[in-house]
Write a protein that holds these residues in place. Structure first.
Motif, mmCIF file in Angstrom:
data_model
loop_
_atom_site.group_PDB
_atom_site.id
_atom_site.type_symbol
_atom_site.label_atom_id
_atom_site.label_comp_id
_atom_site.label_asym_id
_atom_site.label_seq_id
_atom_site.Cartn_x
_atom_site.Cartn_y
_atom_site.Cartn_z
ATOM 1 N N GLY A 80 2.810 -0.018 -5.744
ATOM 2 C CA GLY A 80 4.055 -0.525 -5.168
ATOM 3 C C GLY A 80 4.189 -0.285 -3.678
ATOM 4 O O GLY A 80 5.076 -0.837 -3.031
ATOM 5 N N THR A 85 -0.767 -6.347 -0.645
ATOM 6 C CA THR A 85 -0.152 -7.153 0.414
ATOM 7 C C THR A 85 -0.804 -6.795 1.750
ATOM 8 O O THR A 85 -1.113 -7.661 2.565
ATOM 9 C CB THR A 85 1.372 -6.874 0.480
ATOM 10 O OG1 THR A 85 1.895 -6.915 -0.846
ATOM 11 C CG2 THR A 85 2.092 -7.877 1.349
ATOM 12 N N ARG A 123 -2.860 -11.253 -7.096
ATOM 13 C CA ARG A 123 -2.972 -10.379 -5.944
ATOM 14 C C ARG A 123 -3.894 -11.024 -4.903
ATOM 15 O O ARG A 123 -4.861 -11.658 -5.240
ATOM 16 C CB ARG A 123 -3.529 -9.019 -6.371
ATOM 17 C CG ARG A 123 -2.634 -8.295 -7.351
ATOM 18 C CD ARG A 123 -3.207 -6.958 -7.713
ATOM 19 N NE ARG A 123 -2.711 -5.913 -6.852
ATOM 20 C CZ ARG A 123 -3.475 -5.015 -6.280
ATOM 21 N NH1 ARG A 123 -4.763 -5.051 -6.446
ATOM 22 N NH2 ARG A 123 -2.955 -4.083 -5.538
ATOM 23 N N ASP A 219 10.326 -3.071 7.844
ATOM 24 C CA ASP A 219 11.007 -4.320 8.197
ATOM 25 C C ASP A 219 12.463 -4.238 7.740
ATOM 26 O O ASP A 219 12.826 -3.382 6.927
ATOM 27 C CB ASP A 219 10.285 -5.538 7.576
ATOM 28 C CG ASP A 219 9.857 -5.308 6.134
ATOM 29 O OD1 ASP A 219 10.686 -4.813 5.341
ATOM 30 O OD2 ASP A 219 8.699 -5.608 5.783
HETATM 31 P P1 GDP Z 1 0.457 -2.295 -4.527
HETATM 32 O O1 GDP Z 1 0.843 -1.963 -5.934
HETATM 33 O O2 GDP Z 1 0.339 -1.056 -3.701
HETATM 34 O O3 GDP Z 1 -0.761 -3.157 -4.420
HETATM 35 O O4 GDP Z 1 1.693 -3.087 -3.887
HETATM 36 P P2 GDP Z 1 1.919 -4.667 -3.677
HETATM 37 O O5 GDP Z 1 1.138 -5.155 -2.507
HETATM 38 O O6 GDP Z 1 1.711 -5.359 -4.983
HETATM 39 O O7 GDP Z 1 3.432 -4.692 -3.253
HETATM 40 C C1 GDP Z 1 4.490 -4.227 -4.086
HETATM 41 C C2 GDP Z 1 5.782 -4.930 -3.690
HETATM 42 O O8 GDP Z 1 6.140 -4.557 -2.373
HETATM 43 C C3 GDP Z 1 5.651 -6.450 -3.706
HETATM 44 O O9 GDP Z 1 6.856 -6.984 -4.205
HETATM 45 C C4 GDP Z 1 5.495 -6.806 -2.234
HETATM 46 O O10 GDP Z 1 5.974 -8.094 -1.905
HETATM 47 C C5 GDP Z 1 6.305 -5.726 -1.567
HETATM 48 N N1 GDP Z 1 5.814 -5.440 -0.211
HETATM 49 C C6 GDP Z 1 4.528 -5.188 0.159
HETATM 50 N N2 GDP Z 1 4.465 -4.986 1.486
HETATM 51 C C7 GDP Z 1 5.721 -5.113 1.968
HETATM 52 C C8 GDP Z 1 6.301 -5.022 3.291
HETATM 53 O O11 GDP Z 1 5.631 -4.789 4.289
HETATM 54 N N3 GDP Z 1 7.648 -5.187 3.375
HETATM 55 C C9 GDP Z 1 8.438 -5.435 2.301
HETATM 56 N N4 GDP Z 1 9.746 -5.576 2.499
HETATM 57 N N5 GDP Z 1 7.924 -5.548 1.057
HETATM 58 C C10 GDP Z 1 6.584 -5.391 0.894
#
Ligand code: GDP
Length: 345
Positions: A80, A85, A123, A219
């Motif tokens: 999360g 991303t 992803r 952000d």
């Molecule tokens: P992972 O589990 O670490 O791979 O996380 P994800 O990339 O799947 O992101 C988890 C959630 O956080 C998703 O809903 C993304 O859209 C959101 N998210 C990721 N990066 C950002 C960011 O820089 N800003 C915001 N506001 N949300 C983000």
């Protein structure tokens, strides 16, 4: 950039349609950057069949001198935090700079869930279909050591296939970070502001391993808290003894979603790589990693041979049943069984 049609007309691809290939065919395909043959060669690494392992090691011998030229980056952070991303934005940034990017993963949870942190097709949507990127889900394996060895070998194949940057992703929950740190040149920890270290499940030891710490989701309303958190982490990191003479872990903020602060992370990594090469650390670290890799390969090979031996399987079953009755010494039984295995022809 090549067209898809030209790509499929390559002789190696025609060969790939036939059954099993020779080591030489795999080697040639990998060195030509043929993704289909690369994928098939990686499948050999991941296979538990001894004939596949032998073929994979012949392929390894043929490509080894062409590997090692990439920059290897480990990325971790709790689920999360925004790893996928971030990798999507970061990978596309590298591609814009003319680099080729491979993304691999070590996911200790995939054995339990049957899935993988990179298994989800949604992803890294843009990166995963980009011709200059290659994304490979985590191999399934019985032990973290086994999975890590397979990922290391996969990394070398990807390097020989011409990928300039290899990203190895893992979830920030334990031992797998150490495995990733051990196979990469630079270790990046993604974090969030205001979640508290406890909540983020990040252990002090993982923070100590990081060469850079990036507070993601900087952000909207979260921008100021992210900057504050960055300052706090910077102060906290100064309490740790320095790992290198030439580098202090960098702390920065980014928004992976808005693609802000992502290219700065690459500048940090580039700076680190240049300095660590100048200081002679880069080469030395890879040599040390190779020696550890050799040892973990040895342990893994011995473990496999032992557990796959049919006589040992029977003995293990017998001893397990007796242990359930509670009338044996586990340590003495383990020692006896290993001695028995070593005396076998
Ligand atoms: P992972 O589990 O670490 O791979 O996380 P994800 O990339 O799947 O992101 C988890 C959630 O956080 C998703 O809903 C993304 O859209 C959101 N998210 C990721 N990066 C950002 C960011 O820089 N800003 C915001 N506001 N949300 C983000």
């Amino acid at each position: 950039m090549y067209s898809n049609l030209a790509y499929f007309n390559k002789p190696a691809i025609r060969l790939a349609r036939r059954g099993r290939l020779t080591a030489q065919e795999y080697i040639q395909g990998i060195l030509e950057g043929d993704r289909i043959l690369l994928s098939r060669a990686i499948t050999l690494i991941e296979s538990n069949l001894s004939s596949d392992s032998r073929l994979a090691s012949d392929v390894m011998k043929g490509i080894l001198s062409n590997s090692g030229k990439s920059i290897r980056i480990g990325i971790t952070g709790v689920p999360g935090v925004g790893k996928s991303t971030f990798i999507e934005a970061f990978g596309l940034h590298l591609i814009e700079k003319g680099l080729k990017v491979a993304v691999l993963a070590i996911d200790p949870t995939s054995r339990k869930s049957g899935g993988s942190i990179l298994g989800d097709k949604t992803r890294m949507e843009t990166l995963s279909v980009h011709p200059r990127a290659y994304i490979r889900p985590t191999p399934s394996g019985e032990t973290l050591g086994g999975v890590a060895n397979k990922t290391r070998e996969t990394m070398l194949f990807c390097e020989a296939a011409g990928f300039d940057v290899i990203i190895v992703e893992t979830v920030g929950v334990g031992q797998s970070e150490i495995a990733v740190k051990d196979m990469t040149d630079f270790f990046l920890l993604l974090m969030l502001a205001g979640a508290g270290d406890e909540l983020q499940g990040i252990k002090k030891g993982i923070m100590e391993m990081a060469d850079a710490l990036v507070i993601n989701k900087a952000d909207g309303d979260n921008k100021q808290p992210a900057k504050r958190a960055a300052r706090e982490y910077e102060n906290a990191l100064h309490l740790f003894p320095p790992t290198y003479s030439f580098w202090y872990p960098k702390v920065s903020v980014c928004s992976a979603l808005r693609n802000e602060g992502v290219n700065e992370v690459w500048e940090t990594i580039d700076d680190f790589v240049q300095k660590s090469k100048q200081e002679g650390y880069f080469k030395q670290n890879r040599k040390t990693q190779n020696i550890r890799w050799f040892h973990s390969g040895l342990v893994e090979r011995l473990r496999q041979q032992f557990y796959q031996d049919s006589e040992m399987k029977g003995e293990i079953l017998r001893i397990t049943q007796q242990l359930e009755q509670g009338n044996l010494s586990p340590v003495a039984e383990a020692e006896g069984l290993v001695n028995k295995f070593l005396k076998k022809d």
